[in-house]
Design a protein around this motif. Structure first.
Motif, PDB file in Angstrom:
ATOM      1  N   ARG A   5      16.430 -31.161  12.678  1.00 15.84           N
ATOM      2  CA  ARG A   5      17.731 -30.506  12.576  1.00 15.84           C
ATOM      3  C   ARG A   5      17.856 -29.759  11.248  1.00 15.84           C
ATOM      4  N   ILE A   6      17.381 -30.357  10.177  1.00 19.82           N
ATOM      5  CA  ILE A   6      17.468 -29.715   8.858  1.00 19.82           C
ATOM      6  C   ILE A   6      16.580 -28.469   8.839  1.00 19.82           C
ATOM      7  N   ARG A   7      15.368 -28.562   9.384  1.00 20.47           N
ATOM      8  CA  ARG A   7      14.473 -27.403   9.410  1.00 20.47           C
ATOM      9  C   ARG A   7      15.067 -26.275  10.259  1.00 20.47           C
ATOM     10  N   ALA A  12      17.580 -20.973  10.714  1.00 19.45           N
ATOM     11  CA  ALA A  12      18.691 -20.145  11.177  1.00 19.45           C
ATOM     12  C   ALA A  12      19.379 -19.463  10.001  1.00 19.45           C
ATOM     13  N   ASP A  13      19.544 -20.167   8.911  1.00 17.89           N
ATOM     14  CA  ASP A  13      20.155 -19.599   7.718  1.00 17.89           C
ATOM     15  C   ASP A  13      19.282 -18.476   7.152  1.00 17.89           C
ATOM     16  N   SER A  14      17.980 -18.643   7.155  1.00 19.56           N
ATOM     17  CA  SER A  14      17.062 -17.610   6.661  1.00 19.56           C
ATOM     18  C   SER A  14      17.090 -16.381   7.561  1.00 19.56           C
ATOM     19  N   ALA A  19      18.868 -10.787   8.436  1.00 22.25           N
ATOM     20  CA  ALA A  19      19.628  -9.799   9.207  1.00 22.25           C
ATOM     21  C   ALA A  19      20.644  -9.082   8.313  1.00 22.25           C
ATOM     22  N   VAL A  20      21.313  -9.804   7.436  1.00 19.54           N
ATOM     23  CA  VAL A  20      22.292  -9.195   6.530  1.00 19.54           C
ATOM     24  C   VAL A  20      21.610  -8.238   5.552  1.00 19.54           C
TER      25      VAL A  20
END
Length: 96
Positions: A5-7, A12-14, A19-20
């Motif tokens: 879950r942490i990975r 997803a955050d990366s 994308a931003v």
């Protein structure tokens, strides 16, 4: 199970950060391209205005029809009008 879950969250955050950053770069490049096009268009208009002014000044000073050619532009001034051509296309016409 907790490690997965942490990975996944970090991945997803990366991806979201990537994308931003990509969206920012695309916006920057698009804006730069638009500014470059505007600069070229304004430089052309400035050249046209300068040639019209120079040809009218030359006509006033000499009293004879004036023709000035520069960088693909041709400006003519006589007693009735001032015209600036780019190639064969008329871009400025001023009548007196």
């Amino acid at each position: 199970m907790k490690k997965y879950r942490i990975r996944a969250f970090v991945m997803a955050d990366s991806i979201l950060a990537l994308a931003v950053v990509t969206l920012g770069i695309v916006t920057l490049l698009t804006s730069q391209q638009q500014l470059t096009r505007q600069q070229v268009r304004h430089d052309g208009r400035l050249m046209e205005a300068r040639l019209a002014k120079e040809s009218s000044d030359q006509f006033r000073a000499t009293g004879r029809p004036a023709i000035i050619e520069r960088q693909g532009y041709r400006a003519t001034a006589d007693s009735g009008r001032i015209a600036v051509f780019h190639g064969q296309r008329l871009v400025v016409l001023l009548r007196r």
